[in-house]
Design an enzyme around this catalytic site. Structure first.
Site, PDB file in Angstrom:
ATOM      1  N   SER A  49       0.818  -1.222   0.000  1.00  0.00           N
ATOM      2  CA  SER A  49       0.000   0.000   0.000  1.00  0.00           C
ATOM      3  C   SER A  49       0.851   1.270   0.000  1.00  0.00           C
ATOM      4  O   SER A  49       0.773   2.091   0.913  1.00  0.00           O
ATOM      5  CB  SER A  49      -0.977  -0.026   1.172  1.00  0.00           C
ATOM      6  OG  SER A  49      -1.832  -1.139   1.038  1.00  0.00           O
ATOM      7  N   ARG A  80       7.284   6.495  -4.463  1.00  0.00           N
ATOM      8  CA  ARG A  80       7.793   7.138  -3.244  1.00  0.00           C
ATOM      9  C   ARG A  80       7.286   6.374  -2.037  1.00  0.00           C
ATOM     10  O   ARG A  80       6.272   5.681  -2.105  1.00  0.00           O
ATOM     11  CB  ARG A  80       7.357   8.603  -3.155  1.00  0.00           C
ATOM     12  CG  ARG A  80       5.857   8.767  -3.114  1.00  0.00           C
ATOM     13  CD  ARG A  80       5.403  10.203  -3.188  1.00  0.00           C
ATOM     14  NE  ARG A  80       3.946  10.255  -3.105  1.00  0.00           N
ATOM     15  CZ  ARG A  80       3.136  10.077  -4.151  1.00  0.00           C
ATOM     16  NH1 ARG A  80       3.616   9.881  -5.353  1.00  0.00           N
ATOM     17  NH2 ARG A  80       1.821  10.105  -3.984  1.00  0.00           N
ATOM     18  N   ASP A  85      -4.583  -2.058  -1.897  1.00  0.00           N
ATOM     19  CA  ASP A  85      -5.609  -2.547  -0.958  1.00  0.00           C
ATOM     20  C   ASP A  85      -7.035  -2.414  -1.504  1.00  0.00           C
ATOM     21  O   ASP A  85      -7.903  -3.230  -1.192  1.00  0.00           O
ATOM     22  CB  ASP A  85      -5.469  -1.885   0.431  1.00  0.00           C
ATOM     23  CG  ASP A  85      -5.390  -0.369   0.391  1.00  0.00           C
ATOM     24  OD1 ASP A  85      -5.416   0.209  -0.722  1.00  0.00           O
ATOM     25  OD2 ASP A  85      -5.293   0.245   1.474  1.00  0.00           O
TER      26      ASP A  85
END
Ligand code: GLC
Length: 471
Positions: A156, A171, A209
């Protein structure tokens, strides 16, 4: 009204240089700013549809519309044993999931803490080695170690997904900081460590998710497949089934009929043309590491509702300079209230659910969390603001659903208008789904009744396993 300034104390002095209203009247004035009218819901839905289309046509938009490479949703007859791991925060969860082919499943799982050291290591292979060790342990202890298994990897963090089990890390967020991993394929890094250890597991799917939630819901739903999976937890986001012909940015990659799209709707309307902007939102945004980004998420999800309440209470309190009379918490020291992020969203859930006349629960919470005492009328004012913040979150939360339902309605006869939702806000905030439904009716009129919304648990386990299966 749009006032900018460094903190809410300043807004307060701009708004009301002298205390001319009672606390109740001020609470009402603050609450009014969180109102989302039916017309605004409709307008937001239109804007959402515009940004969906844009994100499907071109790369580089804030609402990214990431192709997941999952090309169909399960219908409940899927079978087999799969592995799933979930890396999203301070824990890693490893599960073995056995799907029985009749909408049922069995999960065996283990959690392990990811140490601070691993979250910030210079050497990414250390983190992936640790994950591989946990997977090996699960295979050895819970499964037939001679077997070969496919694994769904719920990761996630923002990735640029380029295939079912392929995506480069854009990132880190949520306290992870391993710069050497940025730009690299996260599945590849895990597979390398598994191979080195001789574990016969293939990383078969990289899963957001929300995609996992859609898959998990679709597996247990009515057998027609579901349309949307949504998370309203610490963050908010959603995934849905889209026609390949609409995903123009994939060009001639379009060999399938459908693909699940991870919208990254947390960044819906960063331009703030329809979702509103109170002085409290402005103050909150300035406290975040990504000002101007994830603006929808900052109004809807659990990470932010507590801070919004704190900003409102600051404004109501005697701490606001320029007040003539007594404000909320009059005469008390506001050390904790002055601390950014000192209120958790669970505080709002508990207050919203406190229906006693004396609001004793609210009193205890404020005492415990902020070290402040309150009178019953003060608690009434606080609760009014809590309600306004929670209600806005829920009304806005329905906007993406309505937009996706409208966009899909004409083209979709193959799946039900069935939506799986998961996350602490939608699960624990009192009446969240009911308030969301009200807003859905504003957007869709009678058609709202056709939309089925159900809590879908364990997207990162069952959902990831299902992604591994269909990959
Ligand atoms: C954030 C992430 C997104 C995730 C969501 C819910 O918005 O960017 O990928 O799905 O949180 O956890």
């Amino acid at each position: 009204m749009h006032i900018t300034g460094r903190n809410s104390a300043q807004h307060r002095s701009v708004l009301l240089p002298l205390r001319t209203m009672t606390i109740q009247e001020e609470a009402q004035a603050i609450s009014d700013q969180f109102e989302v009218s039916p017309a605004q819901v409709k307008e937001s839905v239109r804007e959402f549809r515009r940004l969906m289309k844009l994100g499907l046509e071109e790369t580089g938009h804030a609402m990214t519309m990431i192709p997941s490479y999952v090309t169909h949703v399960p219908k409940g007859s899927e079978k087999g044993t799969y592995l799933a791991i979930d890396l999203g925060g301070t824990n890693i969860r490893v599960c073995s999931v056995t799907l029985d082919g009749e909408k049922g499943f069995k999960i065996q799982q283990e959690k392990a803490a990811v140490s601070r050291e691993l979250m910030t290591t210079d050497d990414p292979s250390k983190l992936f080695h640790f994950i591989a060790t946990r997977i090996k342990k699960c295979v050895v202890e819970k499964l037939d170690a001679k077997g070969e298994y496919k694994l769904g990897f719920t990761f996630s963090f923002p990735v640029n997904q380029t295939g079912p089990a392929e995506g480069t890390l854009l990132r880190w967020t949520k306290g992870f900081d391993i710069p050497a991993a940025v730009g690299h394929d996260v599945c590849g890094m895990l597979q390398t460590e598994l191979d080195k250890m001789g574990v016969k597991v293939r990383v078969a799917a990289l899963v957001n998710d929300t995609v996992g939630t859609l898959m998990a819901r679709s597996y247990v739903s009515n057998g027609n497949g579901s349309l949307v999976g949504a998370i309203y937890g610490t963050g908010t986001n959603g995934a849905y089934l889209e026609k390949m012909t609409n995903i123009k940015k994939l060009g001639n990659e379009a060999q399938h009929e459908n693909m699940v799209i991870n919208t990254e709707w947390g960044s819906f309307d960063n331009a703030l043309t329809t979702i509103g902007n109170t002085p409290f939102d402005v103050a909150l945004d300035k406290l975040t590491p990504n000002p101007g980004n994830q603006m929808f998420e900052k109004r809807v999800s659990g990470m932010f509702l507590g801070e919004l309440l704190r900003q409102c209470l600051l404004t109501l309190s005697t701490n606001a300079p320029g007040l003539g009379g007594a404000g909320l918490f009059s005469g008390q020291t506001l050390t904790q209230l002055n601390q950014p992020w000192s209120l958790d969203t669970s505080v709002l859930s508990m207050m919203e659910g406190d229906n006693a006349e004396d609001m004793a629960v609210t009193s205890t919470i404020i005492q415990k969390e902020l070290g402040l005492t309150t009178s019953v009328p003060e608690r009434g004012a606080i609760k009014q603001i809590v309600r306004a913040i929670g209600r806005r979150a829920a009304r806005l939360a329905a906007v993406p659903m309505a937009a996706i339902v409208i966009s899909s309605a004409a083209e979709r006869t193959d799946v039900s208008i069935d939506i799986g939702v998961d996350g602490s806000v939608v699960e624990y905030y009192p009446n969240f789904i009911a308030m969301m439904r009200e807003s859905l009716r504003d957007a869709l009129d009678r058609r709202a009744e056709e939309v089925n919304i159900e809590i879908a648990t364990d997207g990162s386990g069952v959902g990831a396993a299902l992604c591994a299966l269909v990959a």
